[in-house]
Design an enzyme around this catalytic site. Structure first.
Site, PDB file in Angstrom:
ATOM      1  N   ASP A 204       0.954  -1.359  -0.040  1.00 17.98           N
ATOM      2  CA  ASP A 204       0.053  -0.050   0.018  1.00 17.98           C
ATOM      3  C   ASP A 204       0.782   1.100  -0.186  1.00 17.98           C
ATOM      4  O   ASP A 204       0.413   2.375   0.243  1.00 17.98           O
ATOM      5  CB  ASP A 204      -0.789   0.040   1.301  1.00 17.98           C
TER       6      ASP A 204
HETATM    7  N1  LIG Z   1       3.481  -6.644  -2.975  1.00 12.05           N
HETATM    8  C1  LIG Z   1       2.212  -5.994  -2.679  1.00 12.05           C
HETATM    9  N2  LIG Z   1       1.309  -6.831  -2.922  1.00 12.05           N
HETATM   10  C2  LIG Z   1      -0.047  -6.547  -2.852  1.00 12.05           C
HETATM   11  C3  LIG Z   1      -0.409  -4.860  -2.698  1.00 12.05           C
HETATM   12  C4  LIG Z   1       0.758  -3.986  -2.555  1.00 12.05           C
HETATM   13  O1  LIG Z   1       0.678  -2.743  -2.639  1.00 12.05           O
HETATM   14  N3  LIG Z   1       1.890  -4.708  -2.590  1.00 12.05           N
HETATM   15  N4  LIG Z   1      -1.760  -4.303  -2.596  1.00 12.05           N
HETATM   16  C5  LIG Z   1      -2.492  -5.221  -2.049  1.00 12.05           C
HETATM   17  C6  LIG Z   1      -4.038  -5.319  -1.833  1.00 12.05           C
HETATM   18  N5  LIG Z   1      -4.240  -5.166  -0.612  1.00 12.05           N
HETATM   19  C7  LIG Z   1      -4.870  -3.833  -0.175  1.00 12.05           C
HETATM   20  O2  LIG Z   1      -5.328  -2.950  -0.965  1.00 12.05           O
HETATM   21  C8  LIG Z   1      -4.388  -6.212   0.390  1.00 12.05           C
HETATM   22  C9  LIG Z   1      -4.432  -7.672  -0.011  1.00 12.05           C
HETATM   23  C10 LIG Z   1      -4.131  -8.522   1.033  1.00 12.05           C
HETATM   24  C11 LIG Z   1      -3.721  -8.411   2.143  1.00 12.05           C
HETATM   25  C12 LIG Z   1      -3.419  -9.580   2.893  1.00 12.05           C
HETATM   26  O3  LIG Z   1      -3.165  -9.562   4.164  1.00 12.05           O
HETATM   27  N6  LIG Z   1      -3.463 -10.790   2.412  1.00 12.05           N
HETATM   28  C13 LIG Z   1      -3.293 -12.109   3.031  1.00 12.05           C
HETATM   29  C14 LIG Z   1      -4.216 -13.110   2.763  1.00 12.05           C
HETATM   30  C15 LIG Z   1      -5.537 -12.675   2.866  1.00 12.05           C
HETATM   31  C16 LIG Z   1      -6.716 -13.854   2.330  1.00 12.05           C
HETATM   32  O4  LIG Z   1      -5.992 -14.962   2.039  1.00 12.05           O
HETATM   33  O5  LIG Z   1      -7.670 -13.345   2.350  1.00 12.05           O
HETATM   34  C17 LIG Z   1      -1.795 -12.478   2.387  1.00 12.05           C
HETATM   35  O6  LIG Z   1      -1.488 -12.212   1.144  1.00 12.05           O
HETATM   36  O7  LIG Z   1      -1.061 -13.184   3.105  1.00 12.05           O
HETATM   37  C18 LIG Z   1      -3.185  -6.854   2.411  1.00 12.05           C
HETATM   38  C19 LIG Z   1      -3.392  -5.799   1.328  1.00 12.05           C
HETATM   39  C20 LIG Z   1      -2.352  -6.534  -3.126  1.00 12.05           C
HETATM   40  N7  LIG Z   1      -1.214  -7.101  -3.097  1.00 12.05           N
END
Ligand SMILES: Nc1nc2c(c(=O)[nH]1)N[C@@H](CN(C=O)c1ccc(C(=O)N[C@@H](CCC(=O)O)C(=O)O)cc1)CN2
Length: 289
Positions: free
Chosen positions: A233
């Site tokens: 983000d």
């Molecule tokens: N490297 C990046 N990846 C992503 C970004 C970014 O800026 N840099 N933006 C996100 C979108 N997002 C908020 O907008 C977000 C999405 C997911 C998570 C998160 O904690 N995901 C967990 C799994 C959750 C699930 O399985 O339901 C995880 O990945 O472990 C936080 C923020 C998209 N990706």
């Protein structure tokens, strides 16, 4: 006639360290080759010392082809050590869309594609869930289900990257794709992956921003479309949208009205990127609207 129907319209994007004579040299290059410039924008970032310009033009009397201009422009670019690209306006940007379970951003992008608002060709819809397969199949768009776990994340991302390369996708849109991309994938997609975060960044980063906003008693909620970087983000912001709320909105009501800000911010950002109007300037952007 849609502005995308202009067969011979060309966009030149260029950036370099600021200096004198850049606009003169570029416009002279175009004028000497019979180009009519219909749009010209430039910005000199005094903080970063970088210069940005965007020209939209066409060759009058059908002389030079874009390939001729692309072959001859490097001499101008080299004199300023420019980073540049010259593309045909008409060519739709090949775009791969990534989703999880939320459908509103995907649905909105498909609608705007149909209305001719965004000049893109959707190469595939890739998801870690199966929920949105019917939406893709309704549109006749390839849907690829790539489930992800902590154990298979690198393989899953390799499969995604293979689809990006196989389809020649120029842009990847995370339309509420709820997985954090690895540092390696962020590097591979640097400058060509756009995410929609459901808050008015830098406020309420991370998970459940609407619940954070509700707890804080905000009077505005927002959404932020930004380039994806390894810092969650924190990527360069392209577009933001806000709307007023008040004490009567519980968290679910914020989620509901927030969908409008998310779709608007994402669609505007994708449109700006596909029209070659966005430049990265460190951790910020320069956007020629
Ligand atoms: N490297 C990046 N990846 C992503 C970004 C970014 O800026 N840099 N933006 C996100 C979108 N997002 C908020 O907008 C977000 C999405 C997911 C998570 C998160 O904690 N995901 C967990 C799994 C959750 C699930 O399985 O339901 C995880 O990945 O472990 C936080 C923020 C998209 N990706």
């Amino acid at each position: 006639m849609s502005k995308y129907e202009a067969d011979n319209e060309i966009v030149l994007k260029a950036s370099c360290v600021a200096g004198s004579g850049i606009v003169a040299k570029v416009t002279t290059f175009l004028a000497e080759r019979g180009c009519y410039i219909s749009e010209l924008a430039q910005f000199d970032d005094e903080d970063s010392g970088n210069f940005f310009m965007r020209a939209r033009f066409h060759v009058e009397n059908g002389g030079y082809q874009i390939s001729d201009l692309q072959n001859e422009f490097p001499e101008v670019a080299a004199s300023f050590d420019m980073k540049w690209e010259m593309v045909s306006v008409k060519s739709p940007m090949k775009t791969l869309i990534m989703v999880s379970k939320f459908d509103h951003c995907l649905d909105d992008l498909l609608y705007r594609l149909h209305k001719g608002e965004i000049n893109m060709e959707i190469t595939a819809i890739v998801s870690n869930h199966k929920d949105l397969r019917p939406m893709a199949e309704r549109e006749g768009i390839r849907f690829v289900h790539l489930p992800v776990t902590k154990e298979n994340k690198l393989e899953q991302e390799a499969a995604l990257l293979a689809i990006v390369e196989e389809t020649g996708s120029e842009l990847v849109v995370l339309a509420r794709y709820m997985q954090i991309l690895s540092d390696g994938l962020c590097q591979q997609l640097s400058g060509r992956a756009i995410n929609i975060h459901h808050s008015f960044l830098p406020g309420f980063k991370g998970a459940k921003p609407y619940h954070q906003a509700h707890a804080r008693g905000v009077k505005l909620i927002g959404a932020t479309a930004h380039y994806v970087t390894s810092d969650l983000d924190e990527g360069p912001i392209i577009e933001q949208s806000v709307q007023p709320v008040d004490h009567t909105f519980n968290a679910d009501a914020l989620v509901a009205v927030g969908r409008d800000t998310e779709t608007v911010a994402l669609a505007r950002a994708v449109k700006l990127h596909t029209e070659h109007r966005v430049f990265q300037d460190g951790n910020k952007t320069v956007v020629f609207k």
